[in-house]
Enzyme design. Sequence first.
Site, PDB file in Angstrom:
ATOM      1  N   ASP A 161       0.739  14.275  14.118  1.00 32.82           N
ATOM      2  CA  ASP A 161       1.152  14.269  12.713  1.00 32.82           C
ATOM      3  C   ASP A 161      -0.066  14.289  11.795  1.00 32.82           C
ATOM      4  O   ASP A 161      -0.139  13.548  10.818  1.00 32.82           O
ATOM      5  CB  ASP A 161       2.014  13.035  12.430  1.00 32.82           C
ATOM      6  CG  ASP A 161       2.797  13.161  11.119  1.00 32.82           C
ATOM      7  OD1 ASP A 161       2.971  14.301  10.632  1.00 32.82           O
ATOM      8  OD2 ASP A 161       3.243  12.122  10.588  1.00 32.82           O
ATOM      9  N   LEU A 197       0.822  -1.213   0.000  1.00 30.73           N
ATOM     10  CA  LEU A 197       0.000   0.000   0.000  1.00 30.73           C
ATOM     11  C   LEU A 197       0.850   1.255   0.000  1.00 30.73           C
ATOM     12  O   LEU A 197       0.428   2.296  -0.492  1.00 30.73           O
ATOM     13  CB  LEU A 197      -0.933   0.013   1.213  1.00 30.73           C
ATOM     14  CG  LEU A 197      -2.084  -0.983   1.212  1.00 30.73           C
ATOM     15  CD1 LEU A 197      -2.877  -0.888   2.506  1.00 30.73           C
ATOM     16  CD2 LEU A 197      -3.001  -0.738   0.024  1.00 30.73           C
ATOM     17  N   GLY A 198       2.024   1.190   0.609  1.00 33.66           N
ATOM     18  CA  GLY A 198       2.875   2.366   0.662  1.00 33.66           C
ATOM     19  C   GLY A 198       3.947   2.206   1.720  1.00 33.66           C
ATOM     20  O   GLY A 198       4.067   1.164   2.365  1.00 33.66           O
ATOM     21  N   ALA A 199       4.737   3.257   1.900  1.00 32.51           N
ATOM     22  CA  ALA A 199       5.822   3.239   2.877  1.00 32.51           C
ATOM     23  C   ALA A 199       5.938   4.618   3.501  1.00 32.51           C
ATOM     24  O   ALA A 199       5.533   5.626   2.917  1.00 32.51           O
ATOM     25  CB  ALA A 199       7.133   2.824   2.228  1.00 32.51           C
ATOM     26  N   LYS A 247       0.828  -2.420   8.969  1.00 25.95           N
ATOM     27  CA  LYS A 247       2.080  -1.662   8.979  1.00 25.95           C
ATOM     28  C   LYS A 247       3.138  -2.451   9.732  1.00 25.95           C
ATOM     29  O   LYS A 247       2.959  -2.776  10.915  1.00 25.95           O
ATOM     30  CB  LYS A 247       1.885  -0.296   9.628  1.00 25.95           C
ATOM     31  CG  LYS A 247       3.189   0.510   9.757  1.00 25.95           C
ATOM     32  CD  LYS A 247       2.945   1.926  10.246  1.00 25.95           C
ATOM     33  CE  LYS A 247       2.372   2.781   9.156  1.00 25.95           C
ATOM     34  NZ  LYS A 247       2.349   4.221   9.521  1.00 25.95           N
ATOM     35  N   GLY A 264       8.092   6.848   7.136  1.00 23.14           N
ATOM     36  CA  GLY A 264       9.240   6.859   8.018  1.00 23.14           C
ATOM     37  C   GLY A 264       9.229   5.748   9.041  1.00 23.14           C
ATOM     38  O   GLY A 264      10.281   5.323   9.522  1.00 23.14           O
ATOM     39  N   MET A 265       8.024   5.243   9.372  1.00 19.97           N
ATOM     40  CA  MET A 265       7.922   4.215  10.403  1.00 19.97           C
ATOM     41  C   MET A 265       8.046   2.804   9.846  1.00 19.97           C
ATOM     42  O   MET A 265       8.429   1.889  10.559  1.00 19.97           O
ATOM     43  CB  MET A 265       6.579   4.349  11.123  1.00 19.97           C
ATOM     44  CG  MET A 265       6.377   5.679  11.806  1.00 19.97           C
ATOM     45  SD  MET A 265       7.269   5.790  13.354  1.00 19.97           S
ATOM     46  CE  MET A 265       6.228   4.776  14.383  1.00 19.97           C
ATOM     47  N   GLY A 266       7.690   2.599   8.583  1.00 20.81           N
ATOM     48  CA  GLY A 266       7.763   1.257   8.037  1.00 20.81           C
ATOM     49  C   GLY A 266       6.968   1.104   6.753  1.00 20.81           C
ATOM     50  O   GLY A 266       6.542   2.090   6.150  1.00 20.81           O
ATOM     51  N   GLN A 267       6.749  -0.148   6.353  1.00 19.11           N
ATOM     52  CA  GLN A 267       6.038  -0.493   5.129  1.00 19.11           C
ATOM     53  C   GLN A 267       4.599  -0.886   5.463  1.00 19.11           C
ATOM     54  O   GLN A 267       4.342  -1.513   6.493  1.00 19.11           O
ATOM     55  CB  GLN A 267       6.744  -1.661   4.444  1.00 19.11           C
ATOM     56  CG  GLN A 267       6.134  -2.084   3.132  1.00 19.11           C
ATOM     57  CD  GLN A 267       6.404  -1.089   2.018  1.00 19.11           C
ATOM     58  OE1 GLN A 267       7.524  -0.621   1.846  1.00 19.11           O
ATOM     59  NE2 GLN A 267       5.364  -0.736   1.277  1.00 19.11           N
TER      60      GLN A 267
END
Length: 574
Positions: free
Chosen positions: A147, A31-33, A53, A35-38
């Site tokens: 955030d 789905l995406g990536a 995640k 700063g915290m992970g994939q």
Amino acid sequence: MHQGTAEGGQFGPLEDNDPRTVAGYRIAARLGAGGMGQVYLSYTPGGHPLAVKVIRPELGDDPGFRQRFRAEVQAAQRVQGLYTAPVIDFDTEDVRPWLATAYVAGPSLAVAVDEHGKLPVAAVLRLVAGMAEALKVIHGAGIVHRDLKPANVLLAADGPRVIDFGIARAADATALTGTGVTVGTPAFMSPEQAAGREVGPASDVFALGLVAVFAALGASAYGQGNSHAVLYRIVHEEPDLSGLPGELAFLARCLAKDPADRPEPGEIIDLCRAASPTPLSQQGSWLPEPMEADIHRRTRAWAAMRTSLDAVPGPSVHHAPTVTAAPPSATPPPPSALPTPPPTGPVPYHPAPYNPTSYPTSPQHSLHSAPYPVQPQPVWTPPAPKKKMSGGAVALIVIAAVLLPVGGCAALLAGLAGNSGNDAKRPGAQAGGTPRPDPKPVTYKGVHLTNDYYIRFADSPPQPVHSGDAAYEDDADFYYWSDDRYLGSHGEKVSLLNNSQEGSLKTCRAETRFTERVTVSQVSKGSQLCVHTESGHIALVTYRGRSGASEPADYVTLDLTVWRNAAEPSGSGY
């Protein structure tokens, strides 16, 4: 394993070093990536899509991060708002920590504005009201988002969804400054956050104002450029609101430098309602047509992806203790090496007999800790088929009827007929006449069920599904339809208990005054309903009230106590 990108969706193919399962959740696509992970696409046993995640290895190796991540995820799990993507499952003790949230079939606000331009005023008002309601729930759980930005606001068919609440705090530590993790996004930080001061709920209100301006103007209120320059302007200069429609002038209050001067989320909802020329509601189409088309494409894409994933055999138990990643040079195993798929047809919620060693033992794992524990349930066993008595047995019965006294004959008849399987048909008994123990209840507090949505008791926790999102209406264990404002079940076995009746499994099993539905006018706060599903689950639904006229959404609040597999299945539900 499916590794292609679904047509019309936003899914990326899996790469060689991507996990194929995460704690038993089969991974369908990227789905995406961040700063915290994939982030990956997966599904619950009941078929709901999930966003899983997986945290970056260097973060998982930091003990301080794990401690904060554990606390923040457990706090985030308490958030069950209509405009959030709630945490469904997690494991903070895994080799690579992970969490799963409800997947939202819609683009982020950042993507939508980038591809289609700014939103009209009516859509911005509905966006702001939905975000404000999300912040009310998030702050009510003791969480500060930290955030809130366009990439963390997803646009669903029935309103916005705020995601990733509270997670940024877990990375906010000096020990992680070298990992490349940015805590917060400069263009959407509050002055106090930019200056490194303590932040509270009012910081999220400032971010909400910035996100709303971005949606209305298609640009940041503090311009572009070097992050240090943007942060300086946020702390020392006024926002550029030129071109902002008059109906949205109240957003300037959200951008006050002093946190005490900013409105609270509840007041923001009132301001949105006052600025809207028509009654504020999240029902019906609320986005420009190109964005609505995006949502429909993504909905079709995740459904097609699930169909493709289901076509490939996979593990039948939905939880295993670790993240399993393929080695960098490995290729997926051939179909012949994969486990044999389970048989088709109706299955109970737990597809295999409970085995304590097959589940994670970590007390932090959400499915085995408060507030939503899932207790092991016995699996219903179909009654043994009747056996035909041989001719010799029939003759023996006739002789016994002639030669034996009545009492002895009755005993003989009972013994000869003991293999008929009738004992297995008694409620609460298994084949062979062994009583089946009552399943342990699982309780979910404060479930918000909006109109034209339904829930399924097999999901944990039960997540509202929109009746127009997919053809799952036959699995509507409990629903709220707004046309006539009634509550009901597809199984057509709903019983409204009297005030004198105790809400318990025993009561629900004995109650037979079934109806398909009851109107909201027939219930009051504290009213209890017993619900029997076709899949064998029994639930006690406690009505806690309905949303007020001032709220933008029409929903009911419920407490649920579910006894899974408490009865023999009578249909094909999950």
